[in-house]
Write an enzyme that holds these catalytic residues in place. Structure first.
Site, mmCIF file in Angstrom:
data_model
loop_
_atom_site.group_PDB
_atom_site.id
_atom_site.type_symbol
_atom_site.label_atom_id
_atom_site.label_comp_id
_atom_site.label_asym_id
_atom_site.label_seq_id
_atom_site.Cartn_x
_atom_site.Cartn_y
_atom_site.Cartn_z
ATOM 1 N N LYS A 13 37.476 -58.927 5.845
ATOM 2 C CA LYS A 13 38.833 -59.499 5.845
ATOM 3 C C LYS A 13 38.849 -60.888 6.475
ATOM 4 O O LYS A 13 39.441 -61.818 5.941
ATOM 5 C CB LYS A 13 39.819 -58.591 6.613
ATOM 6 C CG LYS A 13 39.939 -57.183 6.066
ATOM 7 C CD LYS A 13 41.034 -56.399 6.764
ATOM 8 C CE LYS A 13 40.800 -56.152 8.241
ATOM 9 N NZ LYS A 13 39.645 -55.270 8.544
ATOM 10 N N ARG A 88 48.646 -52.344 10.524
ATOM 11 C CA ARG A 88 47.590 -51.335 10.647
ATOM 12 C C ARG A 88 48.174 -49.937 10.776
ATOM 13 O O ARG A 88 47.410 -48.976 10.867
ATOM 14 C CB ARG A 88 46.770 -51.636 11.913
ATOM 15 C CG ARG A 88 45.405 -52.281 11.642
ATOM 16 C CD ARG A 88 44.821 -52.621 12.996
ATOM 17 N NE ARG A 88 43.405 -52.708 13.054
ATOM 18 C CZ ARG A 88 42.727 -53.857 13.100
ATOM 19 N NH1 ARG A 88 43.355 -55.005 13.003
ATOM 20 N NH2 ARG A 88 41.421 -53.847 13.252
ATOM 21 N N ARG A 127 26.786 -58.245 13.916
ATOM 22 C CA ARG A 127 27.435 -59.564 13.901
ATOM 23 C C ARG A 127 27.574 -60.194 15.294
ATOM 24 O O ARG A 127 27.679 -59.500 16.298
ATOM 25 C CB ARG A 127 28.769 -59.513 13.153
ATOM 26 C CG ARG A 127 29.842 -58.698 13.771
ATOM 27 C CD ARG A 127 31.046 -58.606 12.820
ATOM 28 N NE ARG A 127 32.122 -57.875 13.469
ATOM 29 C CZ ARG A 127 33.270 -57.556 12.893
ATOM 30 N NH1 ARG A 127 33.511 -57.894 11.644
ATOM 31 N NH2 ARG A 127 34.191 -56.892 13.570
ATOM 32 N N ARG A 161 31.051 -59.087 20.141
ATOM 33 C CA ARG A 161 32.246 -58.363 20.561
ATOM 34 C C ARG A 161 31.847 -57.013 21.146
ATOM 35 O O ARG A 161 31.032 -56.312 20.561
ATOM 36 C CB ARG A 161 33.172 -58.147 19.353
ATOM 37 C CG ARG A 161 34.021 -59.348 19.036
ATOM 38 C CD ARG A 161 34.734 -59.219 17.723
ATOM 39 N NE ARG A 161 35.514 -57.987 17.561
ATOM 40 C CZ ARG A 161 36.281 -57.747 16.504
ATOM 41 N NH1 ARG A 161 36.384 -58.638 15.536
ATOM 42 N NH2 ARG A 161 36.954 -56.626 16.407
HETATM 43 P P1 AMP Z 1 40.075 -56.877 14.560
HETATM 44 O O1 AMP Z 1 39.604 -58.208 15.064
HETATM 45 O O2 AMP Z 1 41.087 -57.004 13.451
HETATM 46 O O3 AMP Z 1 38.950 -55.936 14.237
HETATM 47 O O4 AMP Z 1 40.885 -56.201 15.774
HETATM 48 C C1 AMP Z 1 40.250 -55.910 17.003
HETATM 49 C C2 AMP Z 1 41.099 -54.933 17.793
HETATM 50 O O5 AMP Z 1 42.378 -55.524 18.084
HETATM 51 C C3 AMP Z 1 41.450 -53.628 17.085
HETATM 52 O O6 AMP Z 1 40.399 -52.670 17.172
HETATM 53 C C4 AMP Z 1 42.700 -53.204 17.852
HETATM 54 O O7 AMP Z 1 42.376 -52.695 19.133
HETATM 55 C C5 AMP Z 1 43.409 -54.536 18.055
HETATM 56 N N1 AMP Z 1 44.319 -54.853 16.926
HETATM 57 C C6 AMP Z 1 44.197 -55.876 16.029
HETATM 58 N N2 AMP Z 1 45.201 -55.846 15.142
HETATM 59 C C7 AMP Z 1 45.979 -54.786 15.475
HETATM 60 C C8 AMP Z 1 47.137 -54.205 14.916
HETATM 61 N N3 AMP Z 1 47.730 -54.713 13.817
HETATM 62 N N4 AMP Z 1 47.659 -53.110 15.529
HETATM 63 C C9 AMP Z 1 47.103 -52.581 16.631
HETATM 64 N N5 AMP Z 1 45.986 -53.055 17.204
HETATM 65 C C10 AMP Z 1 45.418 -54.149 16.631
#
Ligand code: AMP
Length: 220
Positions: A13, A88, A127, A161
């Protein structure tokens, strides 16, 4: 145009959102990046989000909805936005519907990036990124051209990360199937859902997404 990229962690994404932002002048709105920035600065939201994110859980809906709604108010979002990592959950999706309705904006497309789980764990656990400019790399698929030096900014520090560790990745996948995958049905019923093969090479995935967006723009 408002575009949602849907798919499990590691589906690509972020990569595709960056590409779309560069090519189409859309703003990439990545809730994960926004939350990580809040954690790094230590804001109230960041303090609340930190341990949840590290464990692979979801930050409470009201927090995420608040930051997205506020960001969508900014003038640079008028031309179009790619939502990367939001919504989400079903409550987030209906909150987004309400925000868009209030602003008289319509959803262009919801694009699902389909990838198999084995590939996801491999993609995520390898990554890392440049600590200075954020350029993304991968142990198997994309190492810096000169070992230890960022291709883009020549930075020499790299970060991984914490939530990309294999055991947390498995939890994040479970959370995706439990809380996020119901959105596929939600948007299918609304007639917005389009599917793209996320296992294809990056350029092919970008091409397939471009084709979908062109067809939508043609109809607009
Ligand atoms: P990502 O970078 O999109 O993989 O997001 C990393 C982390 O941020 C996720 O595992 C969640 O803990 C939090 N997060 C990101 N977007 C959301 C969302 N829309 N709702 C809830 N938690 C989120």
């Amino acid at each position: 145009m408002i575009i949602i990229l849907l798919g499990p962690p590691g589906a690509g994404k972020g990569t595709q959102a960056k590409e779309l932002a560069a090519r189409r002048g859309l703003v990439q709105l990545a809730t994960g990046d926004m939350l990580r920035a809040a954690v790094a600065v230590g804001t109230e939201i960041g303090v609340k989000a930190k341990s949840i994110m590290e464990s692979g859980g979801l930050v409470p809906d009201e927090i995420v909805i608040g930051i997205v709604a506020e960001r969508l108010e900014q003038p640079d979002c008028r031309n179009g936005v790619i939502l990367d990592g939001f919504p989400r959950t079903l409550p987030q999706a209906s909150a987004l519907d309400a925000v868009l309705k209030k602003k008289r904006r319509t959803l262009g497309a919801v694009i699902e990036l389909k990838v198999n789980d084995k590939a996801l764990v491999e993609r995520i656990s390898g990554r890392f990124s440049c600590a200075r400019c954020g350029e993304g790399y991968h142990d198997t698929f994309k190492l810096p051209k000169v070992s230890g030096v960022c291709d883009v900014c020549q930075g020499t520090e790299f970060i991984r990360r914490k939530d990309d560790a294999p055991e947390t990745v498995r939890d994040r996948l479970l959370v995706y199937y439990r809380d996020t995958s119901p959105l596929l049905g939600y948007y299918y019923c609304k007639g917005n859902l389009r599917m793209v093969d996320g296992m294809a090479p990056i350029d092919e995935v970008s091409g397939a997404i471009a084709g979908i967006l062109d067809s939508i723009e043609g109809k607009a």
